[in-house]
Scaffold this active site. Structure first.
Site, mmCIF file in Angstrom:
data_model
loop_
_atom_site.group_PDB
_atom_site.id
_atom_site.type_symbol
_atom_site.label_atom_id
_atom_site.label_comp_id
_atom_site.label_asym_id
_atom_site.label_seq_id
_atom_site.Cartn_x
_atom_site.Cartn_y
_atom_site.Cartn_z
ATOM 1 N N GLU A 1 0.153 -1.243 5.608
ATOM 2 C CA GLU A 1 1.186 -0.792 6.546
ATOM 3 C C GLU A 1 1.023 0.686 6.875
ATOM 4 O O GLU A 1 1.234 1.102 8.011
ATOM 5 C CB GLU A 1 2.576 -1.054 5.948
ATOM 6 C CG GLU A 1 3.730 -0.815 6.905
ATOM 7 C CD GLU A 1 4.253 0.625 6.913
ATOM 8 O OE1 GLU A 1 5.077 0.973 7.787
ATOM 9 O OE2 GLU A 1 3.839 1.417 6.029
ATOM 10 N N GLU A 2 0.631 1.470 5.889
ATOM 11 C CA GLU A 2 0.562 2.915 6.077
ATOM 12 C C GLU A 2 -0.542 3.342 7.040
ATOM 13 O O GLU A 2 -0.537 4.467 7.530
ATOM 14 C CB GLU A 2 0.360 3.617 4.729
ATOM 15 C CG GLU A 2 1.518 3.446 3.746
ATOM 16 C CD GLU A 2 2.791 4.152 4.185
ATOM 17 O OE1 GLU A 2 2.786 4.795 5.250
ATOM 18 O OE2 GLU A 2 3.802 4.058 3.456
ATOM 19 N N ASP B 1 0.825 -1.206 0.000
ATOM 20 C CA ASP B 1 0.000 0.000 0.000
ATOM 21 C C ASP B 1 0.859 1.256 0.000
ATOM 22 O O ASP B 1 2.024 1.247 0.404
ATOM 23 C CB ASP B 1 -0.947 0.014 1.198
ATOM 24 C CG ASP B 1 -0.217 0.085 2.532
ATOM 25 O OD1 ASP B 1 0.763 -0.666 2.712
ATOM 26 O OD2 ASP B 1 -0.625 0.889 3.403
ATOM 27 N N ASP C 1 12.075 -0.901 4.008
ATOM 28 C CA ASP C 1 11.076 0.167 4.097
ATOM 29 C C ASP C 1 11.678 1.447 4.658
ATOM 30 O O ASP C 1 10.976 2.270 5.223
ATOM 31 C CB ASP C 1 9.909 -0.314 4.978
ATOM 32 C CG ASP C 1 8.676 0.575 4.875
ATOM 33 O OD1 ASP C 1 8.580 1.345 3.898
ATOM 34 O OD2 ASP C 1 7.825 0.511 5.773
ATOM 35 N N HIS D 1 5.379 10.126 1.091
ATOM 36 C CA HIS D 1 4.026 10.555 1.463
ATOM 37 C C HIS D 1 3.630 11.899 0.865
ATOM 38 O O HIS D 1 2.698 12.541 1.347
ATOM 39 C CB HIS D 1 3.838 10.596 2.984
ATOM 40 C CG HIS D 1 3.963 9.283 3.657
ATOM 41 N ND1 HIS D 1 3.541 9.047 4.946
ATOM 42 C CD2 HIS D 1 4.479 8.104 3.221
ATOM 43 C CE1 HIS D 1 3.792 7.799 5.284
ATOM 44 N NE2 HIS D 1 4.361 7.202 4.240
#
Length: 398
Positions: free
Chosen positions: A170-171, A77, A193, A375
């Site tokens: 995960e986000e 994701d 990550d 992001h």
């Protein structure tokens, strides 16, 4: 043709934003579809058991007839911030440190984004200024797939078996909630990550959340004297009882914080939502006590006000685990020494699926991918570092 670049561009063109408001896993169907897409890629490179389970999580294994197995994990994701599905990224060869024009509206410079200073001379991929890159964590996925492709045709070079997993959500803090340690079947694992490949992580925050609900007394403002107790004003008082500099914008490194995430309400009812973070468990306890004392003080000042405080623990610092089990860390050190690559360990000022997975019984530090400014529209990825991380993984498995 640089295969990892083409693979990465293929992955980031697919939108896989997670949804914090959904009550299903995965939170968006696009993640399940992307997982199916990745299974096909894994089968195509020769991993015969690649599969997607009922939760949308992808697993794959390469048996090398060795005693131990190392796992590699990345999440499918992307952050629910701005739209992903980037189809027109721009490659800058040997970035020279100049201002990068993303589009007519947005540019980025190393003065505004210091991470650009660290990739001068490297080949970087940038966004179109309107979309998320998605390198968090599709850079990790692309690195893993490219390494696995090499692994299959060079098994004789390696002293471990390989296990792979691609997780969802995960986000939004749910990445490890459906992770199956038994199905992964590894002795140690690594999430790919992080940002710079020259940093690794085996420390993260201990985390808690807190909800404060205040019931005031509402009446007509013209008749309020001696009667009204404005819940919004009481909530402000509550917040001002907390240390004013113990906030994210004024803390760094190992310093923890109390972060006010949301403040809403009206005269009769107000709600404050906090997250509490600290690498030290005792200091996190102290932060919890600050909220408890603030509640007690409000109750003294306003006996007629109803105030509820709910504190919930979220995740733990994996450093506490690795104090007693350094195998996964020692393997990182060996790989970086073998590859003659500089490395420093940095504490994660946040959480990681690796911390949850570690306490599920699978030691899981975090490695970098070359993805920066995640992001948002100013995200960029060092293709040079992605390629280098594939080589570091080769040394990790030697």
């Amino acid at each position: 043709m640089r295969e990892i670049l083409e693979r990465f561009k293929k992955y980031i063109a697919i939108e896989t934003m997670s949804d914090p408001n959904a009550d299903v896993y995965p939170s968006t169907e696009s993640q399940r579809e992307f997982g199916s897409f990745l299974v096909k890629d894994l089968l195509e490179i020769g991993i015969e058991d690649a599969m997607q389970d009922e939760n949308g999580v992808v697993y794959a294994h390469i048996d090398n007839k060795k005693e131990k197995t190392i796992g590699l994990i990345a999440h499918m994701d992307t952050a629910p911030t701005i739209q992903g599905g980037l189809k027109n990224p721009k490659l800058i060869n040997k970035y020279d440190g100049s201002v990068i024009k993303l589009n007519e509206k947005y540019s980025m410079s190393k003065e505004d984004f210091p991470s650009l200073e660290t990739v001068i001379g490297e080949d970087i991929l940038v966004t179109d200024g309107e979309h998320l890159m998605g390198g968090d964590d599709k850079a990790g996925i692309a690195i893993i797939v490219e390494f696995a492709k090499y692994f299959i045709s060079h098994k004789e070079e390696f002293n471990y078996n390989l296990a792979i997993s691609f997780t969802c959500d995960e986000e939004i803090g749910r990445g490890a909630s459906k992770f199956n340690v038994e199905r992964m079947n590894a002795d140690v694992a690594y999430t790919l990550d992080g940002e710079s490949i020259y940093e690794a992580n085996f420390e993260n925050f201990n985390a808690a959340s807190a909800e404060v609900e205040i019931d005031g007394i509402g009446v007509h403002p013209g008749m309020a004297y001696g009667v009204m107790i404005n819940a919004l004003l009481v909530a402000m008082e509550f917040h001002l009882m907390l240390p004013k500099d113990m906030i994210p914008s004024k803390t760094k490194d190992h310093e923890g914080f109390i972060h006010l995430e949301e403040f809403k309400g009206d005269v009769e009812k107000a709600k404050l939502s906090y997250i509490l973070r600290d690498h030290d468990t005792e200091l996190l306890k102290e932060k919890k006590q600050m909220l408890i004392k603030a509640k007690e003080e409000i109750e003294k000042r306003y006996p007629k006000v109803k105030i509820e405080l709910n504190i919930k623990d979220e995740y733990r610092n994996m450093h506490d685990y690795f104090i007693n089990d350094m195998e996964a860390i020692n393997l990182i050190n060996k790989a970086y020494i073998s590859s003659l690559t500089k490395l420093k360990y940095e504490p994660i000022r946040g959480g990681t699926d690796g911390a949850t997975i570690t306490y599920m019984g699978l030691p899981c530090p975090n490695l970098g991918t070359g993805d920066f400014n995640p992001h948002g529209r100013f995200e960029f990825v060092s293709i040079t570092q992605m390629e280098k991380m594939v080589d570091i993984l080769k040394d990790l498995f030697h």
